[in-house]
Design a protein around this motif. Structure first.
Motif, mmCIF file in Angstrom:
data_model
loop_
_atom_site.group_PDB
_atom_site.id
_atom_site.type_symbol
_atom_site.label_atom_id
_atom_site.label_comp_id
_atom_site.label_asym_id
_atom_site.label_seq_id
_atom_site.Cartn_x
_atom_site.Cartn_y
_atom_site.Cartn_z
ATOM 1 N N PRO A 192 -4.627 17.080 26.130
ATOM 2 C CA PRO A 192 -3.278 17.146 26.704
ATOM 3 C C PRO A 192 -2.259 17.883 25.841
ATOM 4 C CG PRO A 192 -4.193 14.956 27.024
ATOM 5 C CD PRO A 192 -5.139 15.687 26.098
ATOM 6 N N ASN A 196 -1.265 19.947 28.961
ATOM 7 C CA ASN A 196 -0.188 19.211 29.620
ATOM 8 C C ASN A 196 1.118 19.282 28.845
ATOM 9 O OD1 ASN A 196 0.699 17.574 31.844
ATOM 10 N ND2 ASN A 196 0.717 15.809 30.492
ATOM 11 N N ARG A 258 5.239 15.941 31.451
ATOM 12 C CA ARG A 258 4.726 16.831 30.404
ATOM 13 C C ARG A 258 5.044 16.264 29.019
ATOM 14 N NH1 ARG A 258 1.272 19.645 33.493
ATOM 15 N NH2 ARG A 258 2.323 20.679 35.227
#
Length: 274
Positions: A192, A196, A258
């Motif tokens: 991530p 992300n 995010r």
């Protein structure tokens, strides 16, 4: 490495034992809080700084932070990345001769014991939890002593525990200066952090590492996976170094879900000379 260089390293502390009943969610929450407080601490003064230090103390201080970091690097949380690095090194024929490896942020001192005949490993950590792991801040290692001194540097689950984007950039630049020409940098992050983040993409990461002077050899991840792994080779720095392009955050993704992981590079012309 010379004896003069060795004397400058910090002493090794005795191992300490802690329970490990923390859940992944608890670990992430504590680590995020530490990151926020450490970032605020850099610019705080007076009573604000005192309050931040008190909050850090309530959380358990540096030892608690390192404990959570170690839990986060366990095999059940995406650790064990040494196996990925060993596999890549064998594929590339690096097992044919001895190599010096600096293992930054080492949780265990024996990750590479099965490769002792061809890997001479020096494990270090900011707050050592084992007598065989050298207690050392990577960013404070003597640059003259360690310039081009290592065949391989491993930064596995290290950058994500550095709270400041500029220090993450400094760490990568310093690794470049400490790896010999043609040597390797192994990098592992929670997936991530790249897929992300508001400020990172796979392509951006590739360009950022190229700007430092690293050529990507390998990349491993899977959709929905926890981890991403890279292997880079140190090349001569590019003739045109796009340092300004990576000296500030750029937004690539929008959305409330995010994360804010990012890397900011220093002035490359001054920091990456070999």
């Amino acid at each position: 490495m010379s004896k003069r260089c060795r004397r400058r390293k910090l002493p090794v502390t005795a191992a300490e034992r802690h329970g490990s009943s923390s859940t992944p969610r608890t670990s992430r929450t504590i680590i995020r809080k530490f990151h926020t407080l450490l970032k605020q601490q850099k610019s705080a003064q007076g009573s604000t700084l005192a309050n931040i230090n008190l909050e850090l103390e309530k959380l358990g201080g540096l030892e608690r932070y390192q404990h959570m970091s170690c839990i986060g690097q366990g095999d059940d949380r995406g650790g064990g990345s040494d196996k990925v690095l060993i596999g890549w090194l064998k594929q590339k024929g690096w097992a044919d001769q001895k190599h010096r490896l600096l293992d930054v942020g080492a949780v265990r001192p024996d990750n590479y014991h099965s490769c002792a005949s061809w890997i001479d490993v020096t494990p270090i950590d900011l707050h050592s939890r084992h007598p065989s792991i050298l207690e050392q801040d990577f960013l404070r290692m003597d640059q003259d002593c360690h310039r081009e001194a290592w065949d391989i540097i491993s930064l596995s689950l290290v950058l994500n525990f550095v709270p400041d984007g500029k220090d993450r950039g400094r760490m990568l630049v310093q690794a470049y200066s400490m790896i010999r020409p043609g040597g390797l940098c192994f990098l592992a992050l929670p997936f991530p952090c790249v897929n992300n983040s508001r400020y990172m993409t796979l392509e951006y990461m590739r360009e950022l590492m190229h700007a430092i002077g690293f050529s990507q050899l390998e990349e491993r991840w899977k959709p929905g996976g926890k981890m991403i792994y890279w292997l880079y080779e140190k090349q001569p720095p590019p003739e045109t170094r796009a340092g300004e392009h990576f000296s500030r955050k750029k937004v690539f993704r929008q959305g409330r879900n995010r994360n804010n992981f990012h890397i900011i590079l220093p002035q490359l012309g001054m920091c990456c000379t070999t």
